[in-house]
Design a protein around this motif. Structure first.
Motif, PDB file in Angstrom:
ATOM      1  N   PRO A  21     -20.995 -19.159 -25.621  1.00  0.00           N
ATOM      2  CA  PRO A  21     -22.040 -20.108 -25.222  1.00  0.00           C
ATOM      3  C   PRO A  21     -21.872 -21.499 -25.818  1.00  0.00           C
ATOM      4  N   LEU A  22     -21.050 -21.611 -26.864  1.00  0.00           N
ATOM      5  CA  LEU A  22     -20.848 -22.901 -27.531  1.00  0.00           C
ATOM      6  C   LEU A  22     -19.363 -23.269 -27.501  1.00  0.00           C
ATOM      7  N   ALA A  23     -19.076 -24.501 -27.161  1.00  0.00           N
ATOM      8  CA  ALA A  23     -17.693 -24.990 -27.207  1.00  0.00           C
ATOM      9  C   ALA A  23     -17.739 -26.498 -27.402  1.00  0.00           C
ATOM     10  N   LYS A  24     -16.689 -27.014 -28.012  1.00  0.00           N
ATOM     11  CA  LYS A  24     -16.677 -28.466 -28.254  1.00  0.00           C
ATOM     12  C   LYS A  24     -15.253 -28.966 -28.426  1.00  0.00           C
ATOM     13  N   VAL A  25     -15.081 -30.252 -28.102  1.00  0.00           N
ATOM     14  CA  VAL A  25     -13.852 -30.981 -28.399  1.00  0.00           C
ATOM     15  C   VAL A  25     -14.173 -31.921 -29.544  1.00  0.00           C
TER      16      VAL A  25
END
Length: 397
Positions: free
Chosen positions: A61-65
């Motif tokens: 549910p969480l992802a980031k660059v």
């Protein structure tokens, strides 16, 4: 074993149908992202897509660059999914070895941490604690130069990220890294072009100043000359130099370093020439959209200068300059006045006067006297910009 990895990964022979479907989906997502990277998607949209695809591909549910900020040794959340408003574009994580993302960045090795609450090698960033992250996988986003940052996915459930998940994340980060390099190359090219434009403006500024110096020296010679014919020739020389200086003035101050608007260039040039004969108006008829290359503008300026000087010297009444565009810059320039024109035996091709000799050289012979006009009318026909140069003649474009 990857840093922070816990349980071993099942062998391919034991893959379940759900596992096979997941890997097939990950492959499709990598293909989708590759097509986006090749299609000219904007850089910010590509970063957002990388975070979305990382989330979809891992069911996280969480992802980031995260973009590394060297001056601060921090990682900026440049793009992401699942985070509260105000995180993306503002939140920063520590970039040291004490955090999973910092460790991946500094070592270049992927990091799997499936038990953040009991992890003894890394501290869990407060941002992840706030959002309930219990596990994370981090891979560095590389390029051909220094690393850009880290791609990370975080889960809230007690599941396990595996080495195959790392393979998927590294493939995604690899495509993103190539796009980042392309973006950096484009920015570098734009910077080089800006530098080139500034350099060319400085060159044109210096050339213009040098030509003004030549004009000043010629005026000093005029003041010292006693013979009227010498003074007249020097005045004409100043006009010729002025027409060339006007090109560099336009190139220095104009919005485009490659093209010069014909009307904006010839207008001030003709006003300067008319100032020497206030009783003789000089009109310009030129399409507002017509523009020339620098070389072509120089040629046209000299042609107009010679023909207008000739009309002011030998003609009568108003002098009119008409520019008619032709295909591939094969334009024609007509200069006429209200006088009767040259005597019947005059032939521009045979004239020994300096002005006509200059015109023949510039136009490769394309100068004629229009005998069908009721008044004096000279027509200069410029050769096509693509025409091969005539041996022994100066280029016109």
């Amino acid at each position: 074993m990857y840093p922070g990895e816990g349980a071993t990964t099942p062998s391919p022979a034991g893959d379940s149908p759900d596992e096979l479907r997941l890997r097939a989906k990950q492959g499709e997502l990598i293909g989708e992202f590759s097509r986006m990277a090749l299609s000219g998607t904007s850089f910010d949209d590509l970063l957002a897509a990388a975070a979305r695809i990382a989330s979809d591909g891992l069911g996280a549910p969480l992802a980031k660059v995260l973009q590394y900020m060297p001056g601060e040794d921090t990682l900026l959340v440049r793009a992401g999914v699942g985070w509260r408003p105000g995180v993306v574009g503002h939140a920063r994580l520590a970039g040291d070895l004490g955090s999973p993302a910092g460790y991946a960045l500094k070592t270049g090795a992927p990091v799997i941490s499936n038990h953040l609450s009991t992890e003894d090698r890394f501290r869990t960033p407060a941002l992840m604690v706030e959002h309930g992250a219990r596990r994370a996988v981090n891979v560095v986003v590389r390029g051909q130069r220094a690393p850009f940052g880290v791609l990370e996915a975080d889960g809230r459930d007690p599941g396990q990220f595996s080495r195959r998940d790392v393979v998927f994340m590294e493939a995604l980060a690899g495509v993103l890294g190539l796009a980042i390099e392309r973006e950096a190359d484009a920015a570098q090219r734009e910077a080089l072009l800006r530098d080139k434009d500034l350099l060319m403006q400085e060159v044109h500024h210096r050339v213009r100043n040098s030509l003004f110096l030549v004009q000043s020296l010629l005026r000093q010679q005029i003041r010292a000359a006693t013979a009227p014919e010498v003074r007249d020739e020097l005045e004409q020389a100043i006009r010729r130099v002025s027409s060339i200086a006007a090109v560099h003035r336009q190139l220095y101050s104009g919005g485009s370093l490659g093209r010069i608007a014909a009307a904006e260039y010839l207008g001030p040039l003709l006003r300067d020439m008319a100032a020497s004969s206030p009783e003789r108006p000089v009109r310009l008829d030129a399409p507002p959209s017509l523009a020339w290359s620098a070389d072509r503008a120089t040629t046209c300026g000299l042609v107009v200068t010679e023909l207008v000087l000739n009309a002011l010297k030998y003609g009568r009444g108003t002098v009119t300059v008409r520019v008619e565009p032709g295909p591939d810059e094969a334009d024609s320039i007509a200069v006429e006045d209200e006088g009767p024109g040259p005597p019947a035996g005059f032939d521009p091709a045979a004239s020994t006067g300096l002005g006509m000799r200059i015109l023949r050289a510039l136009l490769r012979g394309g100068i004629e006297l229009d005998r069908s006009a009721p008044n004096a009318r000279f027509v200069a026909r410029l050769p096509s910009a693509r025409a091969a140069p005539d041996p022994g003649q100066p280029p016109t474009a």
